[in-house]
Scaffold this motif. Structure first.
Motif, PDB file in Angstrom:
ATOM      1  N   GLU A 129       0.806  -1.219   0.000  1.00 46.11           N
ATOM      2  CA  GLU A 129       0.000   0.000   0.000  1.00 46.11           C
ATOM      3  C   GLU A 129       0.838   1.268   0.000  1.00 46.11           C
ATOM      4  O   GLU A 129       0.303   2.363  -0.182  1.00 46.11           O
ATOM      5  CB  GLU A 129      -0.991   0.011   1.153  1.00 46.11           C
ATOM      6  CG  GLU A 129      -0.425  -0.074   2.533  1.00 46.11           C
ATOM      7  CD  GLU A 129      -1.539  -0.156   3.567  1.00 46.11           C
ATOM      8  OE1 GLU A 129      -2.445   0.704   3.556  1.00 46.11           O
ATOM      9  OE2 GLU A 129      -1.517  -1.098   4.387  1.00 46.11           O
TER      10      GLU A 129
ATOM     11  N   ASP B  12      -3.299  -1.466  -3.603  1.00 43.29           N
ATOM     12  CA  ASP B  12      -4.077  -0.268  -3.919  1.00 43.29           C
ATOM     13  C   ASP B  12      -3.909  -0.030  -5.415  1.00 43.29           C
ATOM     14  O   ASP B  12      -3.810  -0.985  -6.190  1.00 43.29           O
ATOM     15  CB  ASP B  12      -3.579   0.901  -3.074  1.00 43.29           C
ATOM     16  CG  ASP B  12      -4.577   2.046  -2.962  1.00 43.29           C
ATOM     17  OD1 ASP B  12      -5.570   2.061  -3.701  1.00 43.29           O
ATOM     18  OD2 ASP B  12      -4.349   2.944  -2.126  1.00 43.29           O
TER      19      ASP B  12
ATOM     20  N   THR C 282     -10.114  -2.649  -5.368  1.00 46.24           N
ATOM     21  CA  THR C 282      -8.787  -2.893  -4.799  1.00 46.24           C
ATOM     22  C   THR C 282      -8.928  -3.502  -3.412  1.00 46.24           C
ATOM     23  O   THR C 282      -9.974  -3.420  -2.767  1.00 46.24           O
ATOM     24  CB  THR C 282      -7.986  -1.583  -4.671  1.00 46.24           C
ATOM     25  OG1 THR C 282      -8.616  -0.724  -3.705  1.00 46.24           O
ATOM     26  CG2 THR C 282      -7.869  -0.868  -6.006  1.00 46.24           C
TER      27      THR C 282
ATOM     28  N   TRP D  14      -7.351  -2.279  -0.925  1.00 42.14           N
ATOM     29  CA  TRP D  14      -7.458  -1.108  -0.040  1.00 42.14           C
ATOM     30  C   TRP D  14      -8.922  -0.748   0.160  1.00 42.14           C
ATOM     31  O   TRP D  14      -9.362  -0.530   1.286  1.00 42.14           O
ATOM     32  CB  TRP D  14      -6.701   0.071  -0.649  1.00 42.14           C
ATOM     33  CG  TRP D  14      -6.588   1.254   0.266  1.00 42.14           C
ATOM     34  CD1 TRP D  14      -5.525   1.574   1.059  1.00 42.14           C
ATOM     35  CD2 TRP D  14      -7.585   2.277   0.493  1.00 42.14           C
ATOM     36  NE1 TRP D  14      -5.801   2.725   1.773  1.00 42.14           N
ATOM     37  CE2 TRP D  14      -7.053   3.171   1.448  1.00 42.14           C
ATOM     38  CE3 TRP D  14      -8.865   2.510   0.004  1.00 42.14           C
ATOM     39  CZ2 TRP D  14      -7.757   4.291   1.905  1.00 42.14           C
ATOM     40  CZ3 TRP D  14      -9.580   3.614   0.463  1.00 42.14           C
ATOM     41  CH2 TRP D  14      -9.029   4.490   1.393  1.00 42.14           C
ATOM     42  N   GLU D  15      -9.663  -0.654  -0.939  1.00 46.54           N
ATOM     43  CA  GLU D  15     -11.081  -0.286  -0.859  1.00 46.54           C
ATOM     44  C   GLU D  15     -11.871  -1.294  -0.029  1.00 46.54           C
ATOM     45  O   GLU D  15     -12.668  -0.915   0.841  1.00 46.54           O
ATOM     46  CB  GLU D  15     -11.686  -0.201  -2.265  1.00 46.54           C
ATOM     47  CG  GLU D  15     -13.182   0.053  -2.285  1.00 46.54           C
ATOM     48  CD  GLU D  15     -13.863  -0.374  -3.569  1.00 46.54           C
ATOM     49  OE1 GLU D  15     -15.093  -0.535  -3.527  1.00 46.54           O
ATOM     50  OE2 GLU D  15     -13.170  -0.563  -4.594  1.00 46.54           O
TER      51      GLU D  15
END
Length: 350
Positions: free
Chosen positions: A13, A64, A310, A312-313
């Motif tokens: 990330e 990400d 992603t 991250w999301e």
């Protein structure tokens, strides 16, 4: 999990390349791989990786966006992002968009997507002449910064999905079998008999696999044609039922009624603006300490379906409501999905 580390690298990330859990620190190696990034026709991220003098093509698994910009600057009449390993790329202000967490995304000059870190975004704001929630101003030009996800309302319609089933011989999401990750992982997990809900079940292959393994299963889909096909094919299973319904308008009596919700090609099919609501639905439907099991697409694709996403999301959406029991990329996918599947098992928090 069946991990096939050969032929895969990761981008963490912070934007650094990793081999397994070890960050690659050699500047020349990292810079070469970042500069060679490309996206295949199947939306798989790939690069050329030089190791011990030998170059090979590898799949990249980015947590990400592939490029994570730690700095941004305006130099030599161009806007630049600065990445790990002293790599930098130009970018066009008109490529920028903003996600629901107010992060700026854009595209580098080579077409690879990037995201600005908090530090880079603060630097960016200081350089601009003005900015508001919908635009930025530079050299007197007001540049629109639209939402990252365009609004795709058509996928909410029953007719949209029913027409696909009726006109396409084999819809792209239909594997004519349960998902590979599910077939591999479910026997290993040795879960006790539980009440399973499969939202967006399509023709019922995943739901039937749970039923074959002894679970009590409910499959839901908005398409009447999909439900008819599922019932025709898997009717012999007494512990399996299919219901035609809109997943955003389910019976209130279902609240806290399921021990496990299985996700596969539903999250990527709905309007991305509705993903927050879908997470709420998962938590409402699950019993206390119930589990979410999911196979999610990780790829850059802002139009769809399927829509991309992603890690991250997904972590951001789930972390307040779920504890993660397992989180890992699936490296034994079907060829057309290789490098783009994430397997998640999470437990609802008290």
């Amino acid at each position: 999990m069946n991990k096939l580390n050969k032929g895969f690298l990761q981008i963490d990330e912070d934007g650094f390349l990793c081999s397994g859990e070890k960050r690659i620190t050699t500047r020349e190696t990292g810079a070469s791989a970042l500069k060679a990034l490309r996206i295949s026709d199947e939306r798989t991220l790939k690069t050329d990786y030089i190791r011990r003098g030998t170059k090979s093509e590898v799949i990249i698994e980015a947590f990400d966006e592939p490029y994570v910009a730690a700095q941004v600057a305006y130099e030599d009449s161009s806007w630049w992002i600065f990445l790990p390993y002293n790599v930098k790329f130009r970018f066009d202000l008109h490529s920028l968009s903003i996600d629901e967490w107010d992060r700026f995304h854009g595209y580098a000059e080579n077409g690879i997507p990037f995201v600005l870190t908090k530090k880079a975004q603060a630097e960016f704001f200081k350089l601009l002449e003005a900015f508001d929630d919908e635009s930025i101003t530079w050299h007197g030009e007001k540049v629109s910064t639209p939402p990252y996800w365009p609004n795709h309302t058509v996928v909410k319609d029953e007719k949209y999905w029913d027409d696909i089933y009726k006109t396409e011989t084999k819809p792209g999401w239909d594997l004519n079998d349960a998902a590979e990750a599910l077939k591999d992982m479910l026997p290993r997990l040795k879960m006790p008999r539980c009440r399973v809900l499969v939202l967006g079940c399509g023709e019922g292959h995943d739901a039937a696999f749970f039923a074959q393994n002894g679970h009590i299963v409910t499959g839901v889909d908005i398409s009447p044609e999909a439900i008819t096909r599922a019932q025709d094919r898997y009717s012999p299973y007494g512990n399996l039922k299919f219901i035609k319904a809109d997943i955003f308008n389910l019976p209130k009596a279902w609240t806290h009624s399921f021990d496990l919700v299985f996700e596969h090609t539903c999250y990527c099919a709905i309007n991305p603006a509705d993903r927050r609501q879908l997470v709420k639905i998962w938590t409402q439907l699950l019993s206390p300490r119930g589990q979410l099991m999911g196979i999610f697409f990780t790829m850059e694709k802002r139009t769809g379906p399927p829509f991309g996403g992603t890690e991250w999301e997904l972590r951001k959406r789930l972390q307040n409501k779920f504890s993660f029991l397992f989180w890992g990329r699936w490296q034994a996918s079907l060829p057309r999905r290789q490098g783009r599947e994430l397997f998640v098992l999470a437990q609802k928090k008290d």
